[in-house]
Scaffold this motif. Structure first.
Motif, mmCIF file in Angstrom:
data_model
loop_
_atom_site.group_PDB
_atom_site.id
_atom_site.type_symbol
_atom_site.label_atom_id
_atom_site.label_comp_id
_atom_site.label_asym_id
_atom_site.label_seq_id
_atom_site.Cartn_x
_atom_site.Cartn_y
_atom_site.Cartn_z
ATOM 1 N N PRO A 1 1.117 -1.009 -0.258
ATOM 2 C CA PRO A 1 -0.099 0.069 0.245
ATOM 3 C C PRO A 1 0.739 0.999 -0.154
ATOM 4 N N ILE A 2 2.378 1.195 0.477
ATOM 5 C CA ILE A 2 2.608 2.162 0.742
ATOM 6 C C ILE A 2 3.113 2.504 -0.757
ATOM 7 N N ALA A 3 4.306 1.764 -1.562
ATOM 8 C CA ALA A 3 4.191 2.013 -2.731
ATOM 9 C C ALA A 3 2.889 2.141 -3.797
ATOM 10 N N LEU B 1 9.125 -1.869 -6.519
ATOM 11 C CA LEU B 1 8.492 -2.269 -5.732
ATOM 12 C C LEU B 1 9.633 -4.220 -5.801
ATOM 13 N N LEU B 2 10.623 -3.883 -4.388
ATOM 14 C CA LEU B 2 11.360 -5.178 -4.805
ATOM 15 C C LEU B 2 11.004 -6.027 -3.738
ATOM 16 N N GLU C 1 1.728 10.658 5.072
ATOM 17 C CA GLU C 1 1.718 12.157 4.914
ATOM 18 C C GLU C 1 3.621 12.811 4.819
ATOM 19 N N LEU C 2 4.334 11.917 5.763
ATOM 20 C CA LEU C 2 5.920 12.352 5.409
ATOM 21 C C LEU C 2 6.597 11.281 4.456
ATOM 22 N N ILE C 3 5.847 10.249 3.857
ATOM 23 C CA ILE C 3 6.670 9.423 2.652
ATOM 24 C C ILE C 3 5.988 9.890 1.088
ATOM 25 N N ARG C 4 4.449 10.458 1.374
ATOM 26 C CA ARG C 4 4.126 11.392 0.362
ATOM 27 C C ARG C 4 5.644 12.801 0.272
ATOM 28 N N ARG C 5 5.420 13.385 1.057
ATOM 29 C CA ARG C 5 6.217 15.041 0.878
ATOM 30 C C ARG C 5 7.778 14.549 0.402
ATOM 31 N N ARG D 1 -0.361 2.936 14.471
ATOM 32 C CA ARG D 1 -1.291 3.791 14.841
ATOM 33 C C ARG D 1 -1.339 5.151 14.171
ATOM 34 N N ARG D 2 -0.338 5.642 13.732
ATOM 35 C CA ARG D 2 -0.099 6.951 13.679
ATOM 36 C C ARG D 2 0.606 6.884 11.314
ATOM 37 N N ALA D 3 -1.129 5.730 10.368
ATOM 38 C CA ALA D 3 -0.059 5.768 9.843
ATOM 39 C C ALA D 3 -0.626 6.493 8.544
ATOM 40 N N PRO D 4 -1.650 7.715 8.763
ATOM 41 C CA PRO D 4 -1.525 9.039 7.648
ATOM 42 C C PRO D 4 -0.229 9.327 8.329
ATOM 43 N N ALA D 5 0.073 9.699 9.366
ATOM 44 C CA ALA D 5 1.067 10.311 9.622
ATOM 45 C C ALA D 5 2.213 10.093 8.817
ATOM 46 N N TRP D 6 2.672 9.102 8.842
ATOM 47 C CA TRP D 6 3.502 8.155 8.527
ATOM 48 C C TRP D 6 3.160 8.347 6.548
#
Length: 238
Positions: free
Chosen positions: A55-57, A73-74, A203-207, A196-201
């Motif tokens: 889902p991150i990819a 994705l490796l 968002e930082l990845i997206r930025r 627990r803080r999936a949206p914050a992780w």
């Protein structure tokens, strides 16, 4: 794009998401899953560490596809780091060489979790790499950092992580600023699984990836990179 290495008969593999048809690929984001300290068991797309990064990819692809970015994705050959072989490092180099062969002018952003974060930091000196985003990276006391010179480095760690050490990643970020003035680190009140803080992780990845792919500075990332050492490497975000 499978391949074999002399140290193992297992196969490394890639899952890719491409930009819209007709869009030239100008950047690639390589996503690196976690793993184990030692294991010769063949890695599988069914492994939790790999599934966590799917889902991150996909999110990275949605955020960057219109900008001409391809997401890779490796899947490693085997599940372990396996000192002294550093198997995932070999696999990441193989993937990066494949990117360079296919897209010689594309800049690469690395996004890795846990062992994948350690791997991303280790291969940052590949000629195509410009940005590293290490999520809850596994860091040892003797972890090298000279290879980060000239790279943008974003580290994110949960303060309640009992699998990899947030203290170790903080010390590493302090050291990394000796070779690059574009290092930042964020802390989230979360554990290793990033749940627990999936949206914050996310968002930082997206930025991080959007700034890397577009070349447009992100205010949150840029401000964090300018924060003072060492306390500024404990940035928090909502």
């Amino acid at each position: 794009m499978p391949d074999t290495h002399p140290s193992s008969g297992a196969l490394a593999a890639l899952r890719t998401w491409s930009p819209p048809r007709g869009t030239a690929v100008r950047a690639v984001v390589l996503v690196l899953p976690g793993g184990r300290s030692r294991s010769r068991q063949p890695a599988s797309s069914r492994n939790l560490a790999y599934r966590r990064m799917v889902p991150i990819a996909r999110g990275i692809h949605r955020a960057t596809r219109a900008e001409g970015a391809e997401t890779w994705l490796l899947r490693y050959r085997v599940r372990g780091w396996n000192e002294p072989d550093h198997d995932p490092v070999q696999d990441a180099w193989w993937a990066l060489d494949g990117i360079r062969a296919r897209y010689p002018d594309a800049e690469v952003t690395l996004v890795g979790h846990s062992m994948g974060g350690r791997t991303a930091l280790r291969v940052a000196d590949h000629a195509s790499v410009r940005t590293v985003c290490a999520l809850a990276p596994w860091i040892e006391d003797d972890e090298p950092y000279a290879q980060l010179a000239g790279r943008d480095v974003v580290i994110v760690h949960g303060t309640a992580d009992h699998t990899t050490s947030p203290k170790a990643s903080h010390r590493y970020a302090v050291s990394a600023r000796e070779v690059s003035d574009r290092v930042c680190r964020f802390e989230l009140p979360d554990g290793h699984a990033m749940l627990r803080r999936a949206p914050a992780w996310t968002e930082l990845i997206r930025r991080t990836v959007v700034a890397a792919v577009t070349g447009r500075p992100d205010p949150v990332i840029t401000t964090a990179m300018r924060a003072a050492t060492p306390n500024g490497l404990r940035e928090t975000t909502a």
